[in-house]
Design an enzyme around this catalytic site. Structure first.
Site, PDB file in Angstrom:
ATOM      1  N   TYR A  53      13.249  58.946   4.874  1.00  0.00           N
ATOM      2  CA  TYR A  53      12.885  60.355   3.583  1.00  0.00           C
ATOM      3  C   TYR A  53      14.425  60.797   3.286  1.00  0.00           C
ATOM      4  CZ  TYR A  53       7.641  60.348   3.647  1.00  0.00           C
ATOM      5  OH  TYR A  53       6.658  60.107   4.053  1.00  0.00           O
ATOM      6  N   SER A 211      -0.349  59.947  -0.762  1.00  0.00           N
ATOM      7  CA  SER A 211      -1.087  59.420  -2.198  1.00  0.00           C
ATOM      8  C   SER A 211      -2.343  59.481  -2.302  1.00  0.00           C
ATOM      9  CB  SER A 211      -0.830  58.496  -2.269  1.00  0.00           C
ATOM     10  OG  SER A 211      -0.674  57.446  -3.623  1.00  0.00           O
ATOM     11  N   LEU A 213      -3.395  61.678  -5.179  1.00  0.00           N
ATOM     12  CA  LEU A 213      -3.289  61.274  -6.816  1.00  0.00           C
ATOM     13  C   LEU A 213      -3.587  60.115  -6.473  1.00  0.00           C
ATOM     14  CD1 LEU A 213      -2.495  64.624  -7.594  1.00  0.00           C
ATOM     15  CD2 LEU A 213      -4.705  64.108  -6.634  1.00  0.00           C
ATOM     16  N   GLY A 215      -0.679  58.335  -7.058  1.00  0.00           N
ATOM     17  CA  GLY A 215       0.383  57.904  -7.523  1.00  0.00           C
ATOM     18  C   GLY A 215       0.674  59.177  -9.429  1.00  0.00           C
ATOM     19  N   GLY A 216      -0.758  59.980  -9.416  1.00  0.00           N
ATOM     20  CA  GLY A 216      -0.682  60.296 -10.216  1.00  0.00           C
ATOM     21  C   GLY A 216      -1.759  60.189 -11.289  1.00  0.00           C
ATOM     22  N   LEU A 217      -2.090  58.717 -10.593  1.00  0.00           N
ATOM     23  CA  LEU A 217      -3.786  58.667 -11.626  1.00  0.00           C
ATOM     24  C   LEU A 217      -4.533  59.269 -11.671  1.00  0.00           C
ATOM     25  CD1 LEU A 217      -3.413  54.506 -10.754  1.00  0.00           C
ATOM     26  CD2 LEU A 217      -2.860  55.498 -13.061  1.00  0.00           C
ATOM     27  N   GLY A 219      -5.102  62.920 -11.518  1.00  0.00           N
ATOM     28  CA  GLY A 219      -4.117  63.999 -12.064  1.00  0.00           C
ATOM     29  C   GLY A 219      -3.705  63.789 -13.953  1.00  0.00           C
ATOM     30  N   GLY A 220      -5.180  64.003 -14.222  1.00  0.00           N
ATOM     31  CA  GLY A 220      -5.163  63.559 -15.919  1.00  0.00           C
ATOM     32  C   GLY A 220      -3.810  62.848 -16.512  1.00  0.00           C
TER      33      GLY A 220
END
Length: 323
Positions: A53, A211, A213, A215-217, A219-220
């Protein structure tokens, strides 16, 4: 904060897991330190990182940020169940990656130096090594445990049969073997329900979804895109274009249940058998607070059933393919 045992161990970990992948590349060191301090304030004791990382080969940027935070004292290290990983190449020279006995020894010592600690609580294999036999891997890990440098071993991105191989090899050596598995797992990507999650449960491994969410999909994303809060590009744009109706149904259900979409996705994972807790990698304090809030959400059978209708899973696992 709620706590649970990590797999079949007696180790107590928070059900919210702090992922640190953004520390350095996306989040400044000062903000990263503030997020970790706040995580402790909220009762989060389980921190996850990896030697790669920071994405600057050989430097271990994120581990260094965490190490300097530990060095600040105040019981920070003592309050933290620290998990890191090895496998990825940390140099361009031979044996700079994967799971040979040589790299396990070198990578472990280098992580300990960067993290400014004398031991790793959970040392995880970031990927299966198809070229190194388990006898070699477990012998090297046994030495690390005997030296007090590692307490538990975990895996990441393993298939169910990899877990079985690892555990049977460890059993033959009278060694504990793996106690956890990190896999991508969320409402959209539920492949681990076929065999990886059943294998983990059968062998007493705690599942740590990454992951959560997607990749945020989850998350609204539709609402944020419509409001101009998020710009859709690449794969995210393609997925929304193809599955917009499904995502709209999900976001409407979240509204109906009175939860933010991202918190609902995390709460759903926390209701899945075998799941220890999802990893969230907050870039901001607000994202950390949202992840922790999900721990207190309780979903009844009706809510979980409605989520399954929107995002069907694999109900007949682990023999899903056969029926």
């Amino acid at each position: 904060m709620d706590y649970t045992h990590l797999g079949r161990t007696g180790l107590s970990v928070s059900r919210a897991v702090l992922g640190t992948m953004n520390f350095g590349p996306q989040t400044s060191e000062a903000d990263s330190h503030a997020i970790m301090d706040r995580a402790h304030d909220l009762g989060v004791n389980f921190f996850d990182t990896a030697n790669v990382y920071g994405w600057q080969k050989g430097e271990g940027v994120t581990e260094q940020i965490i190490g300097r935070w530990f060095a600040g004292g105040g019981g920070r290290r003592e309050k933290t169940v620290l998990a890191t990983k090895l496998y990825g190449d940390m140099s361009d020279w031979p044996n700079g990656g994967k799971l040979s006995a040589l790299n396990i020894r070198r990578a472990l010592d280098e992580s300990l130096t960067r993290l400014q600690t004398d031991h790793i609580d959970l040392y995880q294999f970031h990927h299966v090594d198809r070229e190194t036999p388990w006898e070699e891997i477990w012998q090297a890990m046994e030495v690390a445990v005997q030296q007090g440098k590692v307490l538990y071993a975990g895996s990441s991105n393993f298939a169910g049969w990899h877990i079985a191989q690892a555990q049977e090899a460890a059993k033959a050596r009278h060694f504990t073997g793996l106690v956890s598995e990190q896999s991508i797992y969320n409402l959209i990507v539920r492949d681990v329900e076929r065999e990886t999650l059943p294998a983990a449960r059968a062998y007493g491994l705690g599942m740590i979804p990454w992951s959560p969410l997607n990749g945020g999909l989850l998350g609204g994303v539709v609402r944020k895109a419509d409001q101009g809060v998020r710009r859709l590009e690449g794969r995210a744009a393609e997925y929304v274009a193809e599955h917009r109706e499904q995502l709209e149904r999900y976001e409407a259900l979240a509204d109906d249940l009175g939860h933010a979409p991202g918190e609902l996705a995390l709460a759903w994972l926390l209701h899945q058998p075998g799941v220890t807790g999802p990893i969230t990698g907050p870039r901001t304090m607000e994202q950390l607070e949202s992840a922790v809030a999900a721990v207190d959400i309780r979903l009844d059978d009706d809510a979980r059933g409605r989520l399954d209708e929107i995002f069907p899973g694999h109900r007949t696992a682990p023999e899903d393919y056969a029926w």
